[in-house]
Design an enzyme around this catalytic site. Sequence first.
Site, PDB file in Angstrom:
ATOM      1  N   GLY A 612       9.196  -8.913 -12.062  1.00 31.77           N
ATOM      2  CA  GLY A 612       9.331  -7.993 -10.929  1.00 31.77           C
ATOM      3  C   GLY A 612      10.616  -7.212 -11.087  1.00 31.77           C
ATOM      4  O   GLY A 612      11.306  -7.314 -12.097  1.00 31.77           O
ATOM      5  N   GLU A 615      17.226  -6.002  -7.605  1.00 27.15           N
ATOM      6  CA  GLU A 615      18.053  -4.915  -7.098  1.00 27.15           C
ATOM      7  C   GLU A 615      18.809  -4.216  -8.225  1.00 27.15           C
ATOM      8  O   GLU A 615      19.039  -3.019  -8.198  1.00 27.15           O
ATOM      9  CB  GLU A 615      19.045  -5.477  -6.071  1.00 27.15           C
ATOM     10  CG  GLU A 615      19.569  -4.425  -5.133  1.00 27.15           C
ATOM     11  CD  GLU A 615      20.609  -5.021  -4.190  1.00 27.15           C
ATOM     12  OE1 GLU A 615      21.515  -4.282  -3.800  1.00 27.15           O
ATOM     13  OE2 GLU A 615      20.509  -6.219  -3.864  1.00 27.15           O
ATOM     14  N   PHE A 616      19.163  -4.986  -9.266  1.00 28.43           N
ATOM     15  CA  PHE A 616      20.013  -4.426 -10.325  1.00 28.43           C
ATOM     16  C   PHE A 616      19.267  -4.186 -11.627  1.00 28.43           C
ATOM     17  O   PHE A 616      19.840  -3.677 -12.580  1.00 28.43           O
ATOM     18  CB  PHE A 616      21.190  -5.371 -10.590  1.00 28.43           C
ATOM     19  CG  PHE A 616      22.104  -5.502  -9.399  1.00 28.43           C
ATOM     20  CD1 PHE A 616      21.950  -6.536  -8.498  1.00 28.43           C
ATOM     21  CD2 PHE A 616      23.106  -4.580  -9.176  1.00 28.43           C
ATOM     22  CE1 PHE A 616      22.784  -6.656  -7.405  1.00 28.43           C
ATOM     23  CE2 PHE A 616      23.954  -4.694  -8.085  1.00 28.43           C
ATOM     24  CZ  PHE A 616      23.790  -5.734  -7.192  1.00 28.43           C
ATOM     25  N   GLY A 617      18.026  -4.615 -11.713  1.00 23.05           N
ATOM     26  CA  GLY A 617      17.279  -4.437 -12.953  1.00 23.05           C
ATOM     27  C   GLY A 617      16.072  -5.367 -12.948  1.00 23.05           C
ATOM     28  O   GLY A 617      15.797  -6.040 -11.947  1.00 23.05           O
ATOM     29  N   GLU A 618      15.352  -5.398 -14.078  1.00 29.31           N
ATOM     30  CA  GLU A 618      14.143  -6.190 -14.145  1.00 29.31           C
ATOM     31  C   GLU A 618      14.437  -7.689 -14.049  1.00 29.31           C
ATOM     32  O   GLU A 618      15.500  -8.147 -14.434  1.00 29.31           O
ATOM     33  CB  GLU A 618      13.421  -5.950 -15.471  1.00 29.31           C
ATOM     34  CG  GLU A 618      12.331  -4.880 -15.395  1.00 29.31           C
ATOM     35  CD  GLU A 618      12.899  -3.485 -15.239  1.00 29.31           C
ATOM     36  OE1 GLU A 618      12.347  -2.714 -14.464  1.00 29.31           O
ATOM     37  OE2 GLU A 618      13.933  -3.200 -15.882  1.00 29.31           O
ATOM     38  N   VAL A 619      13.421  -8.421 -13.556  1.00 34.99           N
ATOM     39  CA  VAL A 619      13.464  -9.884 -13.602  1.00 34.99           C
ATOM     40  C   VAL A 619      12.363 -10.314 -14.563  1.00 34.99           C
ATOM     41  O   VAL A 619      11.231  -9.839 -14.454  1.00 34.99           O
ATOM     42  CB  VAL A 619      13.227 -10.493 -12.204  1.00 34.99           C
ATOM     43  CG1 VAL A 619      13.317 -12.008 -12.272  1.00 34.99           C
ATOM     44  CG2 VAL A 619      14.227  -9.944 -11.205  1.00 34.99           C
ATOM     45  N   LYS A 637      17.329 -12.635 -14.781  1.00 34.64           N
ATOM     46  CA  LYS A 637      17.622 -11.376 -14.087  1.00 34.64           C
ATOM     47  C   LYS A 637      18.535 -10.566 -14.988  1.00 34.64           C
ATOM     48  O   LYS A 637      19.504 -11.113 -15.519  1.00 34.64           O
ATOM     49  CB  LYS A 637      18.343 -11.643 -12.772  1.00 34.64           C
ATOM     50  CG  LYS A 637      17.448 -12.169 -11.676  1.00 34.64           C
ATOM     51  CD  LYS A 637      18.192 -12.149 -10.359  1.00 34.64           C
ATOM     52  CE  LYS A 637      17.261 -12.535  -9.230  1.00 34.64           C
ATOM     53  NZ  LYS A 637      17.883 -12.348  -7.926  1.00 34.64           N
ATOM     54  N   ASP A 730      20.544 -13.356   4.683  1.00 37.83           N
ATOM     55  CA  ASP A 730      19.290 -12.658   4.353  1.00 37.83           C
ATOM     56  C   ASP A 730      18.195 -13.680   4.118  1.00 37.83           C
ATOM     57  O   ASP A 730      17.414 -13.581   3.179  1.00 37.83           O
ATOM     58  CB  ASP A 730      19.478 -11.781   3.125  1.00 37.83           C
ATOM     59  CG  ASP A 730      18.336 -10.776   2.967  1.00 37.83           C
ATOM     60  OD1 ASP A 730      18.178 -10.227   1.861  1.00 37.83           O
ATOM     61  OD2 ASP A 730      17.576 -10.575   3.930  1.00 37.83           O
TER      62      ASP A 730
HETATM   63  P1  AMP Z   1      14.974 -10.763  -6.671  1.00 36.16           P
HETATM   64  O1  AMP Z   1      15.609  -9.469  -6.951  1.00 36.16           O
HETATM   65  O2  AMP Z   1      15.843 -11.924  -6.916  1.00 36.16           O
HETATM   66  O3  AMP Z   1      14.361 -10.793  -5.309  1.00 36.16           O
HETATM   67  O4  AMP Z   1      13.739 -10.916  -7.678  1.00 36.16           O
HETATM   68  C1  AMP Z   1      12.658 -10.018  -7.739  1.00 36.16           C
HETATM   69  C2  AMP Z   1      11.341 -10.751  -7.957  1.00 36.16           C
HETATM   70  O5  AMP Z   1      11.365 -11.478  -9.175  1.00 36.16           O
HETATM   71  C3  AMP Z   1      11.090 -11.814  -6.893  1.00 36.16           C
HETATM   72  O6  AMP Z   1      10.456 -11.289  -5.768  1.00 36.16           O
HETATM   73  C4  AMP Z   1      10.216 -12.793  -7.620  1.00 36.16           C
HETATM   74  O7  AMP Z   1       8.875 -12.389  -7.599  1.00 36.16           O
HETATM   75  C5  AMP Z   1      10.716 -12.718  -9.034  1.00 36.16           C
HETATM   76  N1  AMP Z   1      11.659 -13.820  -9.296  1.00 36.16           N
HETATM   77  C6  AMP Z   1      13.002 -13.829  -9.084  1.00 36.16           C
HETATM   78  N2  AMP Z   1      13.526 -15.028  -9.413  1.00 36.16           N
HETATM   79  C7  AMP Z   1      12.513 -15.785  -9.864  1.00 36.16           C
HETATM   80  C8  AMP Z   1      12.426 -17.128 -10.352  1.00 36.16           C
HETATM   81  N3  AMP Z   1      13.484 -17.921 -10.435  1.00 36.16           N
HETATM   82  N4  AMP Z   1      11.228 -17.596 -10.721  1.00 36.16           N
HETATM   83  C9  AMP Z   1      10.150 -16.812 -10.619  1.00 36.16           C
HETATM   84  N5  AMP Z   1      10.153 -15.547 -10.160  1.00 36.16           N
HETATM   85  C10 AMP Z   1      11.332 -15.030  -9.788  1.00 36.16           C
END
Ligand code: AMP
Length: 965
Positions: A612, A615-619, A637, A730
């Site tokens: 996904g 906020e700062f780049g792809e996960v 991240k 949050d």
């Molecule tokens: P975030 O910016 O941390 O909200 O991450 C964006 C999206 O990446 C989240 O809504 C999740 O779908 C996925 N994600 C983030 N961290 C994890 C993780 N530890 N395991 C699985 N999916 C994750």
Amino acid sequence: LSSSLLPPLPSFLLFHPPTWEEVSGYDENLNTIRTYQVCNVFEPSQNNWLLTTYVDRRAAQRVYVEIRFTVRDCASIPSVLGSCKETFNLYYLESDHSLSEGRGVEYWTTAPFLKVDTIAADESFSQVDFGGRLMKVNTEVRSFGPLSRGRGFHLAFQDLGACMSLLAVRVFYKKCPSVVQNFAFFPETLTGAESTSLVIARGSCIASAEELDVPIKLYCNGDGEWMVPIGSCSCKAGYEPDKANVCQACPQGTFKSFQGAGLCQQCPPNSLSTAEAATLCGCRNGYYRGDVDKPEDTCVPSAPRNLVSVVNETSVVLEWSPPRDTGHRGDLVYNVLCRRCHSSERRTCQSCEDSVAFSPGRRGLRGDHVEISKLRAHTAYTFDVQAINGVSNKSPYPAQQLSINITTNQAAPSLVPIMHQVSSTSRSFSLSWPPPEQPNGIILDYEIRFYDKLSAGVNSSVVQSGGPGAVLEGLRPGTGYLVQVRARTVAGYGAFSKEMLFHTLTDGKREEDRRGVGGKKNGFGRVCEVILLLLGYRRRQLKESVYGDKLQQYTTGGEAPTVTFPTMSDGHSSPGVKIYIDPFTYEDPNEAVHEFAKEIDPNCVKIEEVLGAGEFGEVYKGRLKLVGKKEFPVAIKTLKAGYSERQRRDFLSEASIMGQFDQPNIIRLEGVVTKSRPTMIITEFMENGALDSFLRRNDGTFPVIQLVGMLRGIASGMRYLAEMSYVHRDLAARNILVNSNLVCKVSDFGLSRYLEEDTSDPTYTSSLGGKIPVRWTAPEAIAYRKFTSASDVWSYGIVTWEVMSYGERPYWDMSNQDVINAIEQDFRLPAPMDCPLVLHQLMLDCWQKDRNARPKFPDLVSMLDKMIRNPWSRTTPSPHALLDRGAPDLSSVSSVEDWLSALKMTQYRDSFVGSGINSLSLITQLTTEDLQRLGVSLAGHQKKILTSVQSMRDHIDDQSPTESL
Ligand code: AMP
């Protein structure tokens, strides 16, 4: 004409003296017949009677007699007497029965015979010659009536001196036969007493016909003919007349809606008849015909066709063609329905906000297009275009519609609607404003443009502000300034707001007089107060019932008895518990990262797939292979290229925060990559992703107890954070991650900030202004940024609501401002469907206005534990309480080591202590996975430890006041 012969006469009765003779003779075809003859022309004073047997008249009122006879011409008889006749008389005598039995001549000579007629021959003949020569046979018909005095009659032939033969006598009456005429049946009807009589016959409608006009009559005339029809029947609805004067059922697929002469018709479009004799064709599924519509009318329109969309930033133009079937009516219009969708695998949608604009409108459109604007940027929408007419609202089925999915583009924020002057001096004034209605992204900052009114814009100045407020300084006293503001997101600047005029004070005026309420020195504090004033103003404007259809009003605080939750801190915040350290207190942020996070060699990291956008780049999903350990899945991240130093600091601050935590319900940091590009934060991998979308994907599939188990995990994680004096700020289902065992872990520490209100850095504080997740945030945090663990408890209540409603958006499509107003007026979210009341009560407890009255996280954990142990009854003992009987006595246990000895599990002491499980409060949070990580792999040992863990939890809970449950 129909006539009926009376039964054949068996014989004639001959009078004595037997002047009439029965003799054999011939008819005109020379067939042998029996005849009666008389021929006493040579003797005077003749009076010879021939009498028939009794004739039953069978209700006939007029009887006809046809007589075939021959008469000898008197002139042709040599030496005949002058009394010779060429006529005879016909008589009848009515009676109820035969009069012939035992009656002599005397009776008959005086009987009251009535004369019918004297009958003369048309033809007479001169010579009797049966030798094959011409014979003149006369046929005469006479009738008599009315017959009413008996069931029948005798006929009599009187001869007064003729020479004649009776060849045949036919006696009959006339009747009108039964008939079907005008779809009515008329029974056989005898003619009347006179030949001129008309006898009325009543008709009855034939099968499947009904009276059209009444009475239904026909007249039977004296000749047995029907005449003068009155009234008629006709085929009823569902039946059509066929040639044979019968009513035929309409075949399948056709109908006849009315009674009368018409024929069955084919069913109109979009309708069908499945049986014979249909009076109406039912509309097919999805079509409808109104009450006032005619059966032959087409059902409501089919769907529009060829729906196309043209997206322009956050607007879309939809165009379509009219439906193939427009319905028979002239009132075809279109409605456009708007749904905003989550673009996850399964599109889950909710209706669009009221702010979305439709031009020329969203309902009753006569044209074939609509422009929809003020949509959110980067958002998936589904539009349904329905064809509707005046009867569609009667339809039990949804209107026929055509749908289209679109995704809007990036768009700049919309206008800032208004600005407010918070305070002013002779050289400055302070302004605040609400964020634009359509931010279309996260607002990075605002730009304020202003100029001296008299300069007419020649010398305008521009300043930036990180939040929705600014202090304009270096101004001239007593001067009017025209000010505009615009917001910036990653999509760029929005348009400037309307110019508004604000004045500085003239020199010498006391500044205090003009200051906003409270007169705090801190510019931010003033902004907050104005926001509060604004809220108060809105509140007075809104009627209390505005939210009543969605929310429920709950009185809290002084009016209603509230449950107070003594803190569990004595039991949990033992002096040994760490306190969280804000990474922003480090001068060099890299130092904070390396204090709390392990640097990982990028060669150990394998990136596999995108999960996904953060906020700062792809996960990404990936795998981590650390030296001496098995490779395991991780989430990675990344910080996208082109970042600023501040972005890098903010990005890594999350790792610095996460790295300080170690608890099974907090996402675990594996490490960071900071010494090479891209910068990465590596955490444990959570197979089921974010909780909100996970719930939406699995809508309605979990038993309540499982949801409560998930909530317990979140509460436990939050209890840990609160113990560390960490305020999340949050907490929302989107920031909870779920692993394959459905364990929920708190994540996303990006927005999170330290417990104490940070007023030292006003730029930073106000930059949060656009970021507050209003629906999840406690009112005191929105109003004056009082973020505490108690405001996290408020958010926890919202998360509970999200979980119990499987990821519904809190307050649905209400605007943020309406949510704020509603909360102010004590409106709260109602219990989601199928949510046990105790859980809703828990939510309401979390949403108490007085933050001190809200439960603490340890209270919430024990409430949920109690629900899990004893889910459906408050009175039955917990099954675990029974298990406890065989458990070791824990009353004297005061440390982890004591506890392990009591359980005879000291072999795990090093592992526990080495993993930081150094307090009994941490013991109570252990799960099976934790035990596995701690090297407790034998199932028997796991069970023994977990049983003890549970009984410790029970022990703690039993000492906490949870009677409200
Ligand atoms: P975030 O910016 O941390 O909200 O991450 C964006 C999206 O990446 C989240 O809504 C999740 O779908 C996925 N994600 C983030 N961290 C994890 C993780 N530890 N395991 C699985 N999916 C994750």
